[in-house]
Scaffold this motif. Sequence first.
Motif, PDB file in Angstrom:
ATOM      1  N   ASP A 276      12.793  -6.258  -6.386  1.00  0.00           N
ATOM      2  CA  ASP A 276      14.145  -6.457  -5.875  1.00  0.00           C
ATOM      3  C   ASP A 276      14.042  -7.113  -4.498  1.00  0.00           C
ATOM      4  O   ASP A 276      12.939  -7.402  -4.007  1.00  0.00           O
TER       5      ASP A 276
ATOM      6  N   LEU B 185      12.471   3.994 -13.220  1.00  0.00           N
ATOM      7  CA  LEU B 185      12.785   2.666 -12.708  1.00  0.00           C
ATOM      8  C   LEU B 185      11.757   1.661 -13.202  1.00  0.00           C
ATOM      9  O   LEU B 185      10.716   2.033 -13.749  1.00  0.00           O
TER      10      LEU B 185
ATOM     11  N   GLN C 296      11.532  -1.873  -8.039  1.00  0.00           N
ATOM     12  CA  GLN C 296      12.909  -1.528  -7.667  1.00  0.00           C
ATOM     13  C   GLN C 296      12.895  -0.568  -6.471  1.00  0.00           C
ATOM     14  O   GLN C 296      13.240   0.605  -6.570  1.00  0.00           O
TER      15      GLN C 296
ATOM     16  N   SER D 139      14.660  -0.506  -3.576  1.00  0.00           N
ATOM     17  CA  SER D 139      15.938  -0.032  -3.032  1.00  0.00           C
ATOM     18  C   SER D 139      16.483   1.143  -3.838  1.00  0.00           C
ATOM     19  O   SER D 139      16.959   2.136  -3.267  1.00  0.00           O
ATOM     20  N   LYS D 140      16.416   1.052  -5.162  1.00  0.00           N
ATOM     21  CA  LYS D 140      16.909   2.145  -6.005  1.00  0.00           C
ATOM     22  C   LYS D 140      16.072   3.403  -5.815  1.00  0.00           C
ATOM     23  O   LYS D 140      16.598   4.525  -5.843  1.00  0.00           O
TER      24      LYS D 140
ATOM     25  N   LYS E  98      14.143  10.084 -12.157  1.00  0.00           N
ATOM     26  CA  LYS E  98      14.762   8.793 -12.448  1.00  0.00           C
ATOM     27  C   LYS E  98      13.659   7.823 -12.834  1.00  0.00           C
ATOM     28  O   LYS E  98      12.620   7.760 -12.165  1.00  0.00           O
TER      29      LYS E  98
ATOM     30  N   ASP F  67      17.113   4.924  -2.455  1.00  0.00           N
ATOM     31  CA  ASP F  67      18.457   5.500  -2.581  1.00  0.00           C
ATOM     32  C   ASP F  67      18.419   6.824  -3.341  1.00  0.00           C
ATOM     33  O   ASP F  67      19.098   7.790  -2.962  1.00  0.00           O
TER      34      ASP F  67
END
Length: 289
Positions: free
Chosen positions: A105, A68, A72, A74-75, A66, A78
């Motif tokens: 964030d 980002l 970021q 939190s992402k 992923k 997660d």
Amino acid sequence: MEFVLLTAGQNNFMVSETETIGLIAGGGQFPLLVAKGAAAQGNHVVVVSFKGHSNDDVHSVVDAWKELKLGQLSKLIDFFHENGVTKVVMAGTINKPKAFDIRPDFRAAKLLFKLATKGDDVLLRAATDEFESEGFKVVGPHVYVPQLLTPAGLLTKRAPSEIEQKDLAFGWKIAHELGRMDIGQCVVVREGVITAVEAIEGTDAAVKRGCTLGGKGCSIVKVFKPGQEDRVDMPSIGLKTVQEMKELGATCLGVEAGKSLFFDLDKSLEFADKNKICIVGLTSDWVQS
């Protein structure tokens, strides 16, 4: 949890648990090597990379990835939870001047707000604590690429001259003092004079500045910061730096042994020998001898 049989001798086997490694990837070749090393040990690997900072080649060798934006948090957490990550590894470089453009964030901003200073070691320790509070175990990347650790002692055919040896010892002392203040890991020395210390610009830029100011015959020393978190920020060096030394007229390189990473070591030593550059894997005993 899966188990993998690993060969340990001709007729003996040991059982290794297969885990999912969450790799936080910066730039350069290091994340790619770590991903391959972790996979070779039988692990699943998922990666988070950052726009404008990471080497996208790592995406092709992992099970999931992923991208980002830096900050970021939190992402990122997660994504790791969604993919069953048990261990977190950080590898690769982040462009520090670009990092000033970070838009954190809420979770990252809250983390940064708590910090009295924003040095590398402080930030990385805070990040490590945050990941471990989520149940992840943070491990050093060298666990998956132990062959990259810098060997101890004289590594090239040419030994340092008397002046170079004194410069290495002096640079070792100064670099460790700078490290205690969480400033940088590298200094450039010429005949007992510090011509550059590494700060936000990084090693290569510091070497260029120091050698430009000091002229031919400079020595470069790079060390592990005292008290540094070795799971997330080991000093590194490689062929590019050795090639730049030749162009700049630097003649000697000292890197802390066992606590630093040396990329393309064989090629670096071959190049150094061809150009009469001395390279030493520094230890406290060697410096004091």
